[in-house]
Design a protein around this motif. Sequence first.
Motif, PDB file in Angstrom:
ATOM      1  N   VAL A 303       0.845  -1.185   0.000  1.00  0.00           N
ATOM      2  CA  VAL A 303       0.000   0.000   0.000  1.00  0.00           C
ATOM      3  C   VAL A 303       0.888   1.246   0.000  1.00  0.00           C
ATOM      4  O   VAL A 303       1.646   1.482   0.948  1.00  0.00           O
ATOM      5  CB  VAL A 303      -0.955   0.023   1.212  1.00  0.00           C
ATOM      6  CG1 VAL A 303      -1.746   1.331   1.237  1.00  0.00           C
ATOM      7  CG2 VAL A 303      -1.902  -1.169   1.161  1.00  0.00           C
ATOM      8  N   ILE A 304       0.789   2.022  -1.063  1.00  0.00           N
ATOM      9  CA  ILE A 304       1.494   3.302  -1.139  1.00  0.00           C
ATOM     10  C   ILE A 304       0.540   4.373  -0.607  1.00  0.00           C
ATOM     11  O   ILE A 304      -0.557   4.544  -1.138  1.00  0.00           O
ATOM     12  CB  ILE A 304       1.916   3.621  -2.584  1.00  0.00           C
ATOM     13  CG1 ILE A 304       2.869   2.536  -3.111  1.00  0.00           C
ATOM     14  CG2 ILE A 304       2.576   4.993  -2.663  1.00  0.00           C
ATOM     15  CD1 ILE A 304       3.273   2.714  -4.558  1.00  0.00           C
ATOM     16  N   PRO A 305       0.917   5.093   0.448  1.00  0.00           N
ATOM     17  CA  PRO A 305      -0.015   6.037   1.073  1.00  0.00           C
ATOM     18  C   PRO A 305      -0.365   7.216   0.171  1.00  0.00           C
ATOM     19  O   PRO A 305       0.432   7.632  -0.681  1.00  0.00           O
ATOM     20  CB  PRO A 305       0.736   6.510   2.322  1.00  0.00           C
ATOM     21  CG  PRO A 305       1.789   5.481   2.562  1.00  0.00           C
ATOM     22  CD  PRO A 305       2.171   4.978   1.203  1.00  0.00           C
ATOM     23  N   GLU A 306      -1.531   7.733   0.362  1.00  0.00           N
ATOM     24  CA  GLU A 306      -2.004   8.923  -0.354  1.00  0.00           C
ATOM     25  C   GLU A 306      -1.007  10.064  -0.196  1.00  0.00           C
ATOM     26  O   GLU A 306      -0.453  10.286   0.882  1.00  0.00           O
ATOM     27  CB  GLU A 306      -3.374   9.341   0.209  1.00  0.00           C
ATOM     28  CG  GLU A 306      -4.061  10.446  -0.569  1.00  0.00           C
ATOM     29  CD  GLU A 306      -3.666  11.841  -0.096  1.00  0.00           C
ATOM     30  OE1 GLU A 306      -3.758  12.794  -0.908  1.00  0.00           O
ATOM     31  OE2 GLU A 306      -3.244  11.974   1.069  1.00  0.00           O
ATOM     32  N   GLY A 307      -0.755  10.764  -1.301  1.00  0.00           N
ATOM     33  CA  GLY A 307       0.121  11.924  -1.273  1.00  0.00           C
ATOM     34  C   GLY A 307       1.589  11.633  -1.477  1.00  0.00           C
ATOM     35  O   GLY A 307       2.389  12.563  -1.588  1.00  0.00           O
ATOM     36  N   ARG A 308       1.969  10.343  -1.560  1.00  0.00           N
ATOM     37  CA  ARG A 308       3.390  10.007  -1.713  1.00  0.00           C
ATOM     38  C   ARG A 308       3.793   9.993  -3.179  1.00  0.00           C
ATOM     39  O   ARG A 308       3.035   9.635  -4.065  1.00  0.00           O
ATOM     40  CB  ARG A 308       3.682   8.649  -1.077  1.00  0.00           C
ATOM     41  CG  ARG A 308       3.381   8.584   0.405  1.00  0.00           C
ATOM     42  CD  ARG A 308       4.149   9.618   1.213  1.00  0.00           C
ATOM     43  NE  ARG A 308       5.588   9.445   1.082  1.00  0.00           N
ATOM     44  CZ  ARG A 308       6.299   8.585   1.818  1.00  0.00           C
ATOM     45  NH1 ARG A 308       5.698   7.836   2.732  1.00  0.00           N
ATOM     46  NH2 ARG A 308       7.600   8.485   1.651  1.00  0.00           N
ATOM     47  N   LYS A 309       5.036  10.380  -3.424  1.00  0.00           N
ATOM     48  CA  LYS A 309       5.596  10.380  -4.765  1.00  0.00           C
ATOM     49  C   LYS A 309       6.064   8.978  -5.153  1.00  0.00           C
ATOM     50  O   LYS A 309       6.626   8.239  -4.332  1.00  0.00           O
ATOM     51  CB  LYS A 309       6.775  11.350  -4.848  1.00  0.00           C
ATOM     52  CG  LYS A 309       6.373  12.810  -5.042  1.00  0.00           C
ATOM     53  CD  LYS A 309       6.033  13.086  -6.499  1.00  0.00           C
ATOM     54  CE  LYS A 309       5.583  14.526  -6.698  1.00  0.00           C
ATOM     55  NZ  LYS A 309       5.425  14.860  -8.122  1.00  0.00           N
ATOM     56  N   ILE A 310       5.805   8.635  -6.424  1.00  0.00           N
ATOM     57  CA  ILE A 310       6.216   7.340  -6.979  1.00  0.00           C
ATOM     58  C   ILE A 310       7.087   7.607  -8.204  1.00  0.00           C
ATOM     59  O   ILE A 310       6.669   8.310  -9.131  1.00  0.00           O
ATOM     60  CB  ILE A 310       5.002   6.483  -7.391  1.00  0.00           C
ATOM     61  CG1 ILE A 310       4.065   6.248  -6.206  1.00  0.00           C
ATOM     62  CG2 ILE A 310       5.449   5.170  -7.989  1.00  0.00           C
ATOM     63  CD1 ILE A 310       2.774   7.044  -6.307  1.00  0.00           C
ATOM     64  N   LEU A 311       8.299   7.058  -8.194  1.00  0.00           N
ATOM     65  CA  LEU A 311       9.210   7.212  -9.326  1.00  0.00           C
ATOM     66  C   LEU A 311       9.094   5.977 -10.220  1.00  0.00           C
ATOM     67  O   LEU A 311       9.378   4.863  -9.798  1.00  0.00           O
ATOM     68  CB  LEU A 311      10.655   7.366  -8.832  1.00  0.00           C
ATOM     69  CG  LEU A 311      11.759   7.485  -9.889  1.00  0.00           C
ATOM     70  CD1 LEU A 311      11.447   8.576 -10.900  1.00  0.00           C
ATOM     71  CD2 LEU A 311      13.107   7.744  -9.221  1.00  0.00           C
ATOM     72  N   MET A 312       8.644   6.202 -11.448  1.00  0.00           N
ATOM     73  CA  MET A 312       8.496   5.119 -12.419  1.00  0.00           C
ATOM     74  C   MET A 312       9.743   5.058 -13.304  1.00  0.00           C
ATOM     75  O   MET A 312      10.100   6.052 -13.931  1.00  0.00           O
ATOM     76  CB  MET A 312       7.255   5.335 -13.275  1.00  0.00           C
ATOM     77  CG  MET A 312       5.962   5.433 -12.498  1.00  0.00           C
ATOM     78  SD  MET A 312       4.556   5.737 -13.587  1.00  0.00           S
ATOM     79  CE  MET A 312       5.026   7.292 -14.335  1.00  0.00           C
ATOM     80  N   PHE A 313      10.383   3.913 -13.334  1.00  0.00           N
ATOM     81  CA  PHE A 313      11.595   3.716 -14.132  1.00  0.00           C
ATOM     82  C   PHE A 313      11.196   3.133 -15.490  1.00  0.00           C
ATOM     83  O   PHE A 313      11.120   1.909 -15.667  1.00  0.00           O
ATOM     84  CB  PHE A 313      12.565   2.801 -13.390  1.00  0.00           C
ATOM     85  CG  PHE A 313      13.171   3.421 -12.161  1.00  0.00           C
ATOM     86  CD1 PHE A 313      14.379   4.088 -12.227  1.00  0.00           C
ATOM     87  CD2 PHE A 313      12.508   3.349 -10.940  1.00  0.00           C
ATOM     88  CE1 PHE A 313      14.939   4.671 -11.096  1.00  0.00           C
ATOM     89  CE2 PHE A 313      13.056   3.920  -9.795  1.00  0.00           C
ATOM     90  CZ  PHE A 313      14.280   4.586  -9.880  1.00  0.00           C
ATOM     91  N   LEU A 314      10.944   4.010 -16.443  1.00  0.00           N
ATOM     92  CA  LEU A 314      10.499   3.571 -17.769  1.00  0.00           C
ATOM     93  C   LEU A 314      11.576   2.728 -18.451  1.00  0.00           C
ATOM     94  O   LEU A 314      11.284   1.725 -19.105  1.00  0.00           O
ATOM     95  CB  LEU A 314      10.155   4.781 -18.636  1.00  0.00           C
ATOM     96  CG  LEU A 314       9.209   5.829 -18.036  1.00  0.00           C
ATOM     97  CD1 LEU A 314       8.929   6.931 -19.054  1.00  0.00           C
ATOM     98  CD2 LEU A 314       7.909   5.199 -17.565  1.00  0.00           C
ATOM     99  N   GLY A 315      12.831   3.153 -18.306  1.00  0.00           N
ATOM    100  CA  GLY A 315      13.924   2.400 -18.916  1.00  0.00           C
ATOM    101  C   GLY A 315      14.038   1.001 -18.354  1.00  0.00           C
ATOM    102  O   GLY A 315      14.306   0.042 -19.087  1.00  0.00           O
ATOM    103  N   ALA A 316      13.839   0.857 -17.047  1.00  0.00           N
ATOM    104  CA  ALA A 316      13.892  -0.469 -16.427  1.00  0.00           C
ATOM    105  C   ALA A 316      12.749  -1.344 -16.917  1.00  0.00           C
ATOM    106  O   ALA A 316      12.931  -2.533 -17.189  1.00  0.00           O
ATOM    107  CB  ALA A 316      13.848  -0.332 -14.907  1.00  0.00           C
ATOM    108  N   ALA A 317      11.558  -0.769 -17.034  1.00  0.00           N
ATOM    109  CA  ALA A 317      10.407  -1.523 -17.517  1.00  0.00           C
ATOM    110  C   ALA A 317      10.613  -2.003 -18.947  1.00  0.00           C
ATOM    111  O   ALA A 317      10.197  -3.107 -19.320  1.00  0.00           O
ATOM    112  CB  ALA A 317       9.148  -0.662 -17.432  1.00  0.00           C
ATOM    113  N   ASN A 318      11.267  -1.175 -19.740  1.00  0.00           N
ATOM    114  CA  ASN A 318      11.492  -1.524 -21.145  1.00  0.00           C
ATOM    115  C   ASN A 318      12.547  -2.611 -21.339  1.00  0.00           C
ATOM    116  O   ASN A 318      12.720  -3.115 -22.446  1.00  0.00           O
ATOM    117  CB  ASN A 318      11.886  -0.275 -21.933  1.00  0.00           C
ATOM    118  CG  ASN A 318      10.688   0.569 -22.310  1.00  0.00           C
ATOM    119  OD1 ASN A 318       9.568   0.069 -22.377  1.00  0.00           O
ATOM    120  ND2 ASN A 318      10.912   1.855 -22.549  1.00  0.00           N
TER     121      ASN A 318
END
Length: 400
Positions: A303-318
Amino acid sequence: MTLTAPPHVPELAADPFASGVLENPLPLQAELRDAGPVVYLSHYDVYGLARYEEVHAALTDWQSFQSGAGVGLSNFRHEKPWRPPSLLLEADPPAHDAPRAVLSKILSPRALRSLREAWFADAEKLVDEVLAETSFDAVTALTQAFPLRVFPDAVGLRKEGRENLLPYGDHAFNAFGPQNGLVAKGAPRVAELSGWVNAQCARDRLSPGGFGARIWEASDRGDITPEQAPLVVRSLLTAGVDTTIHALGAVLHAFAAHPEQWSRLREEPGLARVAFDEAVRWESPVQTFFRTATRDVDVAGTVIPEGRKILMFLGAANRDPRRWADPDAFDLSRDPSAHVGFGMGLHQCVGQHVARLEAEALLTALAARVERIEPAGTPRRHLNNTLRAWASLPVRVHPA
């Protein structure tokens, strides 16, 4: 008070914006993917997603993963942005809807057909000029030269001042990261560059018939407001140059390193767009973007709490082996269309069709004239908090 992640979330102390990581992000990307579907990045007190499934899901769930609080490290709920937020990148419905609809129509594949013949001719002319030499820097000679040759004209920009586009875009993408040395390096020119870019977005600065003029015409029809029009034009100037340049650099670097794939493109020139998308997957010119949780949201049992920043690693996903077979290979037999290099969902890159047309024109011209591309020196990275780019790409070509 610094918030901490729940005990069961894997924690990494690495700084994803450190210069060594920006130079070569692949080891950290593998570490992030292996750590779990959700990680906690203690250096910035943010959550991270690096596996394809979770990144794709977050990109397509704008209701839970908000862009309107900023797609960088700064949280617009608490911090003032350095410029008025983008109506496309940093807005959610309903504010996002009208600007997106206007620009999607202007930049649609159908609308771009009128540019195809001229852009292919421009690419052929440029390549013929460049091939007067057999060794050159592909970044300055091709990947920068071609977009800066055709895109500003298509927008309707005047000739003077176009040299400001690259440093402005570079700072804008650096500013999505932390306040590190890369941001500080661009800070002295922010006011000057922002002033120039903002001035170019005015109706009377744009030539008739271009993308910019058509955005203003949309405001005349009431599709967007007159206040929104210059901000939509600004989105083109911010994100329409650097990203394409670095994606073209990625594909030429890929072909120099994979001569067998270049031979395949020469045999099947129709693979030019596949090659471009495979390079975007393989290299991911846009490496990362942030979102903000709008509620307590469950991601793979965390559970990621409301208001928290999430860094998405597009390069890692690719390059996630859970999604891609042999992900580190650059392979034209692959269908790369599901990559997240242009984002995904509601905020997917609205200018991707423009980038693909530029790439198709340049690669088609090169494939007809060049038998082989090979490295001619040590390539040098250009470091940016968000973008993966080449500063220099020395190549040697063998004319067909």
